[in-house]
Structures are given as C-alpha cells and as structure tokens.
Design a protein around this motif. Structure first.
Motif, PDB file in Angstrom:
ATOM      1  N   GLY A 288       0.818  -1.205   0.000  1.00  0.00           N
ATOM      2  CA  GLY A 288       0.000   0.000   0.000  1.00  0.00           C
ATOM      3  C   GLY A 288       0.848   1.249   0.000  1.00  0.00           C
ATOM      4  O   GLY A 288       0.427   2.299  -0.489  1.00  0.00           O
ATOM      5  N   GLY A 289       2.060   1.161   0.565  1.00  0.00           N
ATOM      6  CA  GLY A 289       3.011   2.264   0.564  1.00  0.00           C
ATOM      7  C   GLY A 289       4.106   2.026  -0.451  1.00  0.00           C
ATOM      8  O   GLY A 289       3.845   1.711  -1.612  1.00  0.00           O
ATOM      9  N   ALA A 309       3.135  -0.848  -6.053  1.00  0.00           N
ATOM     10  CA  ALA A 309       3.092   0.082  -4.928  1.00  0.00           C
ATOM     11  C   ALA A 309       1.933   1.055  -5.082  1.00  0.00           C
ATOM     12  O   ALA A 309       1.757   1.662  -6.141  1.00  0.00           O
ATOM     13  N   GLY A 310       1.163   1.190  -4.016  1.00  0.00           N
ATOM     14  CA  GLY A 310       0.056   2.146  -4.013  1.00  0.00           C
ATOM     15  C   GLY A 310      -1.019   1.849  -5.025  1.00  0.00           C
ATOM     16  O   GLY A 310      -1.725   2.760  -5.465  1.00  0.00           O
ATOM     17  N   GLY A 311      -1.180   0.596  -5.404  1.00  0.00           N
ATOM     18  CA  GLY A 311      -2.178   0.218  -6.390  1.00  0.00           C
ATOM     19  C   GLY A 311      -1.680   0.290  -7.816  1.00  0.00           C
ATOM     20  O   GLY A 311      -2.347  -0.169  -8.730  1.00  0.00           O
ATOM     21  N   GLY A 312      -0.493   0.883  -8.022  1.00  0.00           N
ATOM     22  CA  GLY A 312       0.080   0.950  -9.362  1.00  0.00           C
ATOM     23  C   GLY A 312      -0.079   2.303 -10.015  1.00  0.00           C
ATOM     24  O   GLY A 312      -0.645   3.248  -9.461  1.00  0.00           O
ATOM     25  N   SER A 341       3.602   7.672   1.030  1.00  0.00           N
ATOM     26  CA  SER A 341       4.548   7.497  -0.058  1.00  0.00           C
ATOM     27  C   SER A 341       4.253   6.183  -0.763  1.00  0.00           C
ATOM     28  O   SER A 341       4.093   5.141  -0.124  1.00  0.00           O
ATOM     29  N   THR A 342       4.152   6.210  -2.073  1.00  0.00           N
ATOM     30  CA  THR A 342       3.784   5.024  -2.855  1.00  0.00           C
ATOM     31  C   THR A 342       4.755   4.832  -4.015  1.00  0.00           C
ATOM     32  O   THR A 342       4.361   4.717  -5.164  1.00  0.00           O
ATOM     33  N   ASP A 364       3.419   6.423  -7.387  1.00  0.00           N
ATOM     34  CA  ASP A 364       4.370   7.527  -7.398  1.00  0.00           C
ATOM     35  C   ASP A 364       5.609   7.082  -8.184  1.00  0.00           C
ATOM     36  O   ASP A 364       5.502   6.238  -9.067  1.00  0.00           O
ATOM     37  N   ASP A 365       6.780   7.613  -7.864  1.00  0.00           N
ATOM     38  CA  ASP A 365       7.983   7.341  -8.648  1.00  0.00           C
ATOM     39  C   ASP A 365       8.313   5.850  -8.690  1.00  0.00           C
ATOM     40  O   ASP A 365       8.102   5.123  -7.719  1.00  0.00           O
ATOM     41  N   GLY A 366       8.921   5.430  -9.801  1.00  0.00           N
ATOM     42  CA  GLY A 366       9.410   4.067  -9.901  1.00  0.00           C
ATOM     43  C   GLY A 366      10.668   3.883  -9.075  1.00  0.00           C
ATOM     44  O   GLY A 366      10.709   3.093  -8.133  1.00  0.00           O
TER      45      GLY A 366
END
Length: 648
Positions: A288-289, A309-312, A341-342, A364-366
């Motif tokens: 989730g994070g 992360a974060g659902g994608g 943060s994701t 968020d960022d890769g």
C-alpha cells in the motif's frame, strides 16, 4: 559504414519504430564510451557497479555510496543435527522440552541460553521467547511449526548476540499474531511484529515460512535483518520486512503483501546504518506504501523483482496542466504532506542498481532517491504515476536496459548523465527533465527561462528513445552531447518542444533526431562542433512519414519515421560536412536539396535554406523556440491560420 554504431541505432529503432542509418563519414564508436576521470579511492568492495564507477559517473564521494552486505559463516550455515540440539515439541496449548536451555510455562516457551533449538508441532495462542545472554547465539530450527498468539508476537527474541531462524528443508512453517497486543504498561510499543527480534536476525534454510502480521508488521528486527535463503511469504497490515540497521537479502523467494511498505529499513540517525542491500532472490511485493524503502541507501546487485506500490501507476497523483513546457513545480500538482509514499523503490540517500530484473508499477515514482541514482546494469521495466526515475541530486545511467513504459516525467534530477545502456521513455509530460531537487520543486526563483546554476544534462553514449507529450529533452540548465543515439518522438502540441533548454546545447557527437511540433521548436547551440539540420514543414506531417537526409551520392545519412504527427525535425549525425550537398526527403518526395552551411545548424523549409528568426522565445538556434516569423511552424494539420504561442 561503422557497423557497431549502426547496430546500436537499430537496437533503439526497435523500441519506437524509428529508422535511422548513418554514413561512414567519421562515425566512430569511441564516442559512446564515457571518458575516464580521476576519482577518490574506491572502497575495497567490488562488483558490477563499484563505488568508483558511480563516483566517476556523478562526481560523488565513493564513501557515500552503499556497499554489499557481509554474511558470516553462522548466517550462511543452514545445516543442523538432532544430536546436541534441544528438541521442543509443541503440543496445542503447551510444549515439552528434551534438552537444556529452555523451559515451558503454560503456552510460553522460554529459551535462556545459546544453542540450537529444534521446534516442531503446533502452539495455539502461545509464544516462543528468546532471552539469552547478549554474548550467545541462538539458532531456532523451524521443523514444521504452526505458532499463533492472540495478544503478542508468536516469536519474540528479546536478547541474544545473534538469532538465526533455519527453515528445515521440506517443511511448512506458519506464524500468525492477533490484531491487538497486550503490553505490560502503556509506554511499551514492542514487540510489534509476528516475528520480532531486538537483536540481529538471520533467516536461512530450504523450507517455507508463512507469516501473518495482523497487529502491525510481519518480520522485524531492531538491528540487522538478513535473508539468506528459503521461501518466505509475509502478509502484514503494515510493513512486511523491517530491519533497523540493515536489511540484506542474499537469496530466497519472498512474497510480500503489506498495507504499508513491503521491505523497509528505519535507522536514519546513525551514519553508515539503515541501508538495504540485495544481491539475489525473487521478490513479489504488493504494498500500500513503498515497495522497498530505505532510511539511508539501497544497493541492488541481482534478483528478480516484481513490485506493485500504491495500487500501481493507474492511481498516480493528478498533475496540473502545463502546456508551456513542463517547468518543474508548475508541472506537478501539490501533494499533501500526510499523503502516504507510494514509490516502488525509495532511498533517502543513494540508490544503485548494478544487476537484476525489475518490474515496477507504482502510483508515485518508480525509482526515487534523496541523493543519487545509478543504473549500471540490469533490466528495468517501470510504469509510474509520476516520475519513472527521480533523484534530488543526480542520476547516472551507464548500462543496462531501462524501459519506462508509463510516466508523467520519465527521468528527472538536477544533474543527469547518460553514458550507456538502452533507454526507452514514454512520458505524458517531459521525457528527460533536468529540474529541481525534491519532487515538485523547480530550480529556484527568478527568471523562469534563465539557466539554473549547476543544472546539466550530459549524454556520452547509449541508446535513448523518447516518446513525450511534453518536452523530449528538457534542461533548466544546459545540455552537452558527445556520443550515443537519441531519438525523440516529441510533442504534438505547440506549447512544448522536442528539445528545450535554458542555457546552451553543445552537440559534439552522436546521433540526434528530434521530431515534434513547431511552436516551441529548438535546435542545438551555435557553439556545437557537430552540424545539424532543422527542417520546418509548412504543414503537419502524418505519423509514420519517413524523413531521410541523403548526401550527393544518394547515401542515407539519417532517416526517421516518427510515430506521431510532427511539423519540425532536427537531424544530426557524424559526417555532416560544410559545403556538402544534401537532399531531404519526406515520404517518396524530394522536399529540398541544399548545401550545408558554415553555421552549426542549417535551417530549412521547402524553399531551401532559411535564416533562423528569434521569434519571441529566446535567441536564434537555442533555447525556447527560434522559428520563422511567418508563423508556419504553428500551422495546424488542417492548414488553417496558425495559433499564437502562449504569452510569457
């Protein structure tokens, strides 16, 4: 023809349906190798991405970079025998002990001395507590156990010099905690994981371990957490794997489903601690994070990673409209400070990818670093709701395959150096963006179009293919290109350009082809030592139209078939000679035949060579939009009157 250079170009072609070929004139492959430079002494650690290599690439002190983790013989030893071991047979609500060093009180098994303890059976609503002298090592052999506790950590290591959990080959082991813990007083907050250690914890062996952290974390150590081998599945309401001083993975199969972060280190107070070091293993992380998050630095020297992360990327942040060129903060929506943060892989300091296969999908960022990112080898596939790669200080790519299949901005940092590898970027805004440090920050106040001090994009080698809706190459400072192949499938809107920079663009080698719209079209600077041609078509060209530049004998110097509509195209390749006769074709038609002039850039339209005009966005042949004053650059595909450029 230089076949090595041609092969590199063909490799890039396959990424984005461009076609490029070079003449033999001066096309050497030396330009694709980063020049050597003096650096501080490297550490004794050696690998595919040595600290010296990183330091050379980004002018960084090697001592600031993460090193490989070290493993003792005790960490690696997974063999054990019944002889000399204490046997603990778990039996429902109690247990029996055969040997020394352990006692049973109801459903609590207390281990109070160093040694090897072989556990088997089921313990329902009980606990294994290790409280040995701080000089003793304790090995727990999980030989087919099912341990649960409704109000605390089923495995709780309070004290020992080192704890080693060995997963016996061929066994299934299960550890499950409850949703709430009972502490001795309200000031306590530990244990906080189903498997919790206050000392160094190593997991090895060839068995399987399934951990369910219903209270908070799955497996946590307040010192080092090292995974040597085994098949480990963790499901946790908060973080999956947590180590304070280091998280190190040598091998194994790790499946992690976490409401918080998948893998996490937490020591941000002590210098030299808090790193994550991975050299092997297979990871399947759903978080989730952040997928992997370090309080310090991260080093990856191998392994196969799949992280969501974060659902994608489909759940990325909303971004403000920025039709004027993707200028740092203006291009990024404000995000609340309490937003989780994701990011797929996040390091507070530096991040090194030296090998491995990474398949990352993040809201968020890769890849994200508060300092420097280096990619020297490996295969990376990134889908990001924000930046594919972001580093506050610098990014260097010296090798490997980087495929940023989805991003808002592809690669973003204050300093970016590309010297090798195959890089493919798809971005809804800028492809490569030299901008501010922290996410969402610009390069500072003042003149938006002034070159930012220290901001630099350097291209020394490699194959770079960009598909950007914003600017293709965008630098709030300057650009230097001396080698490699860069193909830009640029924007179709008039508010962005395939090339954009605030300082200078010094082109001294390599292959550069940049196609895009006309309203903000830019070209390399006057000081460039390799010549370029800029063609401005009177009307927008359809996607797939092949543009070729041929010499007097009909040999193709360079050609491209952009996959999006375009009205301008910049072509530069080694061997373009002053005074040489060339023909530019579009589709099956010869558009214009011309003689290459003495200037760094020869400007063309269908009538022949033209002079660059300052237009209104920067000076001729540089920066923001030198273009003919007749407005032809801005004419839409339907041939109607051109639209005015955005006001400054």
């Amino acid at each position: 023809m230089n076949m090595k250079l041609t092969n590199r170009i063909r490799a890039a072609i396959a990424l984005l349906s461009f076609a490029v070929s070079l003449s033999a004139c001066g096309a050497g492959d030396a330009a694709t190798t980063a020049p050597s430079s003096e650096s501080a002494a490297a550490t004794t650690e050696t690998s595919a991405a040595s600290n010296e290599t990183v330091a050379n690439a980004v002018s960084l002190d090697p001592s600031a970079l993460p090193e490989k983790a070290t493993y003792s013989e005790k960490d690696l030893a997974a063999d054990w025998t019944l002889e000399g071991s204490t046997l603990i047979a778990l039996n429902g609500a109690s247990a029996t002990v055969d040997g020394e060093g352990a006692t049973v009180d109801g459903s609590v098994v207390a281990i109070t001395a160093g040694g090897t303890y072989v556990l088997s059976g089921t313990l329902a609503d009980g606990q294994i507590v290790v409280d040995a002298p701080e000089t003793d090592d304790v090995r727990l052999v999980l030989n087919g156990v099912d341990i649960s506790s409704s109000n605390s950590a089923p495995i709780y290591i309070k004290e020992a010099d080192k704890a080693i959990a060995t997963l016996a080959a061929g066994t299934e082991n299960v550890v499950v905690d409850g949703a709430s813990y009972i502490f001795a007083d309200g000031a306590e907050d530990e244990p906080s994981a189903a498997v919790y250690s206050k000392t160094d914890l190593t997991i090895n062996g060839d068995g399987r371990l399934s951990v369910q952290g219903n209270y908070k974390d799955g497996i946590a150590s307040k010192d080092d957490l090292k995974i040597v081998s085994g098949a480990i599945a963790v499901k946790a309401v908060d973080d999956g794997l947590v180590g304070r001083d280091v998280v190190a993975v040598r091998d194994g199969m790790l499946t992690i489903e976490a409401g918080g972060d998948g893998v996490k280190s937490t020591n941000e107070e002590e210098e030299g601690r808090g790193d994550i070091a991975i050299e092997g293993g297979a990871f399947d992380i759903v978080a989730g994070g952040d997928g992997i998050q370090s309080a310090a630095s991260i080093r990856i020297d191998g392994g196969d990673f799949k992280a969501l992360a974060g659902g994608g990327s489909a759940y990325g942040p909303a971004h403000a409209s920025d039709d004027f060129g993707g200028r740092g903060a203006a291009a990024t929506a404000t995000v609340a400070t309490d937003t989780p943060s994701t990011k797929a892989i996040k390091a507070s300091a530096n991040l090194v990818v030296a090998a491995g296969t990474l398949d990352l999908d993040s809201a968020d960022d890769g890849l994200h670093a508060g300092g420097t990112i280096l990619v020297s080898e490996g295969a990376l596939k990134i889908a990001s709701g924000d930046d594919g790669m972001h580093a506050d200080t610098s990014i260097a790519i010296t090798g490997g395959v980087v495929d940023i299949a989805k991003s808002y901005e592809g690669i973003e940092s204050a300093v970016i150096e590309l010297s090798g590898g195959d890089i493919h970027i798809v971005a809804s805004d800028d492809g490569v963006n030299v901008s501010g440090g922290a996410d969402g920050s610009g390069m500072g106040g003042g003149d938006e179009f002034a070159a930012a001090e220290g901001a630099m994009l350097t291209i020394l080698g490699g194959n770079v293919v960009i598909d950007a809706q914003g600017d293709g190459l965008d630098s709030n400072g300057s650009v230097v290109m001396t080698g490699g192949t860069v193909l830009v499938n640029g924007p179709t809107g008039s508010g962005n350009g395939a090339l954009d920079y605030n300082g200078t663009f010094e082109l001294g080698g390599g292959v550069l082809i940049a196609a895009g719209s006309a309203g903000m079209a830019s070209v390399p600077s006057d000081g460039s030592t390799q010549r370029s041609v800029m063609m401005a078509f009177p009307q927008t060209q359809t996607a797939g139209t092949t543009v070729a530049l041929k010499d007097a004998t009909g040999n193709v110097v360079a050609e491209a078939a952009p996959t999006k509509t375009f009205q301008t195209i910049v072509l530069s390749a080694p061997g373009l000679q002053e005074g040489g006769s060339y023909t530019l074709t579009a589709g099956a038609q010869d558009v214009v035949t011309f003689e290459l002039g003495a200037n760094a850039v020869t400007w063309l339209d269908e009538s022949g060579v033209t002079e660059a005009q300052s237009g209104g966005f920067g000076g001729p042949r540089g920066g923001r939009g030198a273009r003919p004053t007749d407005g032809s650059f801005d004419r839409p595909a339907d041939g109607t009157a051109p639209t005015a450029p955005p006001a400054q």
